[in-house]
Design a protein around this motif. Structure first.
Motif, short mmCIF file in Angstrom:
data_model
loop_
_atom_site.label_atom_id
_atom_site.label_comp_id
_atom_site.label_asym_id
_atom_site.label_seq_id
_atom_site.Cartn_x
_atom_site.Cartn_y
_atom_site.Cartn_z
N THR A 56 0.87 -1.18 0.00
CA THR A 56 0.00 0.00 0.00
C THR A 56 0.91 1.23 0.00
O THR A 56 2.06 1.16 0.45
CB THR A 56 -0.89 0.04 1.27
N PRO A 57 0.43 2.37 -0.50
CA PRO A 57 1.26 3.58 -0.50
C PRO A 57 1.80 3.93 0.89
O PRO A 57 2.95 4.34 1.05
CB PRO A 57 0.30 4.67 -1.01
N PHE A 58 0.98 3.73 1.93
CA PHE A 58 1.43 4.03 3.30
C PHE A 58 2.57 3.10 3.72
O PHE A 58 3.53 3.52 4.36
CB PHE A 58 0.27 3.91 4.30
N ALA A 59 2.45 1.83 3.34
CA ALA A 59 3.50 0.86 3.69
C ALA A 59 4.79 1.21 2.96
O ALA A 59 5.89 1.10 3.53
CB ALA A 59 3.04 -0.55 3.33
N ARG A 60 4.68 1.64 1.69
CA ARG A 60 5.88 2.05 0.93
C ARG A 60 6.58 3.21 1.62
O ARG A 60 7.80 3.25 1.75
CB ARG A 60 5.50 2.44 -0.49
N THR A 61 5.78 4.19 2.07
CA THR A 61 6.33 5.35 2.78
C THR A 61 7.02 4.90 4.06
O THR A 61 8.10 5.36 4.41
CB THR A 61 5.20 6.36 3.12
N CYS A 62 6.40 3.95 4.75
CA CYS A 62 6.94 3.42 6.01
C CYS A 62 8.31 2.78 5.77
O CYS A 62 9.27 3.02 6.51
CB CYS A 62 5.95 2.41 6.58
N VAL A 63 8.44 1.99 4.69
CA VAL A 63 9.72 1.34 4.35
C VAL A 63 10.78 2.40 4.07
O VAL A 63 11.93 2.29 4.51
CB VAL A 63 9.54 0.38 3.14
N ALA A 64 10.39 3.46 3.37
CA ALA A 64 11.33 4.54 3.06
C ALA A 64 11.77 5.27 4.33
O ALA A 64 12.94 5.60 4.51
CB ALA A 64 10.69 5.53 2.09
N GLU A 65 10.82 5.47 5.25
CA GLU A 65 11.13 6.20 6.49
C GLU A 65 12.09 5.44 7.41
O GLU A 65 12.87 6.04 8.13
CB GLU A 65 9.83 6.52 7.26
N ILE A 66 12.01 4.10 7.40
CA ILE A 66 12.88 3.32 8.29
C ILE A 66 14.20 2.94 7.63
O ILE A 66 15.05 2.31 8.23
CB ILE A 66 12.17 2.02 8.78
N SER A 67 14.38 3.36 6.35
CA SER A 67 15.53 2.89 5.58
C SER A 67 16.89 3.28 6.15
O SER A 67 17.89 2.65 5.86
CB SER A 67 15.43 3.33 4.12
N SER A 68 16.92 4.33 7.00
CA SER A 68 18.23 4.69 7.58
C SER A 68 18.66 3.66 8.63
O SER A 68 19.84 3.47 8.89
CB SER A 68 18.17 6.09 8.20
N LYS A 69 17.69 2.95 9.21
CA LYS A 69 18.01 1.96 10.24
C LYS A 69 17.83 0.52 9.75
O LYS A 69 18.66 -0.34 10.00
CB LYS A 69 17.12 2.21 11.47
N PHE A 70 16.75 0.29 9.02
CA PHE A 70 16.46 -1.07 8.53
C PHE A 70 16.43 -1.07 7.00
O PHE A 70 15.74 -0.28 6.40
CB PHE A 70 15.11 -1.57 9.05
N HIS A 71 17.19 -2.00 6.42
CA HIS A 71 17.21 -2.12 4.96
C HIS A 71 16.21 -3.20 4.56
O HIS A 71 16.46 -4.39 4.73
CB HIS A 71 18.63 -2.48 4.50
N VAL A 72 15.03 -2.77 4.08
CA VAL A 72 13.97 -3.71 3.72
C VAL A 72 13.77 -3.69 2.21
O VAL A 72 13.45 -2.67 1.63
CB VAL A 72 12.64 -3.36 4.44
N GLU A 73 13.99 -4.84 1.58
CA GLU A 73 13.79 -4.98 0.13
C GLU A 73 12.45 -5.67 -0.09
O GLU A 73 12.10 -6.60 0.64
CB GLU A 73 14.88 -5.83 -0.49
N VAL A 74 11.74 -5.23 -1.10
CA VAL A 74 10.42 -5.81 -1.37
C VAL A 74 10.43 -6.47 -2.75
O VAL A 74 10.78 -5.86 -3.74
CB VAL A 74 9.32 -4.72 -1.32
N PHE A 75 10.06 -7.75 -2.77
CA PHE A 75 9.95 -8.50 -4.02
C PHE A 75 8.54 -9.05 -4.14
O PHE A 75 7.98 -9.56 -3.17
CB PHE A 75 10.92 -9.69 -4.04
N LEU A 76 7.99 -8.97 -5.34
CA LEU A 76 6.71 -9.63 -5.60
C LEU A 76 6.98 -11.11 -5.79
O LEU A 76 8.00 -11.49 -6.34
CB LEU A 76 6.09 -9.07 -6.89
N GLU A 77 6.03 -11.94 -5.34
CA GLU A 77 6.19 -13.39 -5.52
C GLU A 77 6.48 -13.72 -6.98
O GLU A 77 7.33 -14.56 -7.29
CB GLU A 77 4.92 -14.12 -5.06
#
Length: 204
Positions: free
Chosen positions: A105-126
């Motif tokens: 969701t757009p909010f979840a994407r924003t959330c991943v971007a906001e935490i990127s300085s501490k947590f490196h989260v990569e997103v892959f579609l199945e």
């Protein structure tokens, strides 16, 4: 909800690609690959996506770890991201791969971007993980240079890294290897005349 036979096969293929991906990124893992029967044996016929979590450490640095999460819900929102980052925080793991059924969701994407300085989260579609793209005959071998190797390369050819040909961080092969901006990758192609042909790309 019990998964259908087709979904189990699909998750088996995705899991297999991920295990190969982690090996290629330098993480420890089993020497032998699971076949479909072993996969069902390990996770059960009534497996749930969330049971498939993988945790691996780097071969040369056991403190450098990564999680692979398989969210149950088809559309992942902020709440799920928060749950995962809390788990990462409690176990001091700062990298994760999220395998999702649909785009965040757009909010979840924003959330991943906001935490990127501490947590490196990569997103892959199945769908992106059903086959290992690096095993395709047209994809040459890619090898990430260490900081030291990069320095030697730039000195040897007296070039700045920005003068090298580029590879986008969003390139499917760059994503497979988890390349980050500023890194340099060595690409080895077979060549009819020279046996092999080597080029270098700067990740942008």
């Amino acid at each position: 909800m019990t998964l259908s036979d087709d979904e189990i096969t699909r998750l088996f293929r995705i899991h297999k690609t991920l295990m190969q991906m982690l090996q290629d990124r330098g993480y420890m893992g089993p020497e032998t690959e699971l076949n479909r029967a072993d996969f069902i044996g390990k996770y059960g016929e009534h497996m749930k996506r969330e049971d498939l979590v993988i945790q691996r450490a780097k071969r040369n640095d056991s403190s450098d770890q990564i999680f692979v999460f398989f969210p149950e819900e088809s559309k992942v929102g902020v709440k799920t991201i928060k749950t995962y980052t809390n788990r990462m925080k409690s176990e001091s793991v700062f990298s994760a791969i999220l395998v999702v059924q649909q785009n965040l969701t757009p909010f979840a994407r924003t959330c991943v971007a906001e935490i990127s300085s501490k947590f490196h989260v990569e997103v892959f579609l199945e769908a992106e993980l059903l086959v290992n793209i690096t095993q395709h005959e047209l994809v040459p071998k890619h090898q990430l240079l260490t900081t030291e190797e990069k320095k030697t390369l730039l000195e040897r050819y007296t070039v700045k890294e920005t003068q090298l040909p580029r590879i986008q961080v969003t390139d499917p092969v760059a994503r497979y290897y988890g390349l980050k901006r500023g890194q340099v990758v060595k690409i080895i192609r077979p060549s009819e005349t020279a046996g092999r042909y080597v080029t270098y790309r700067y990740v942008v």
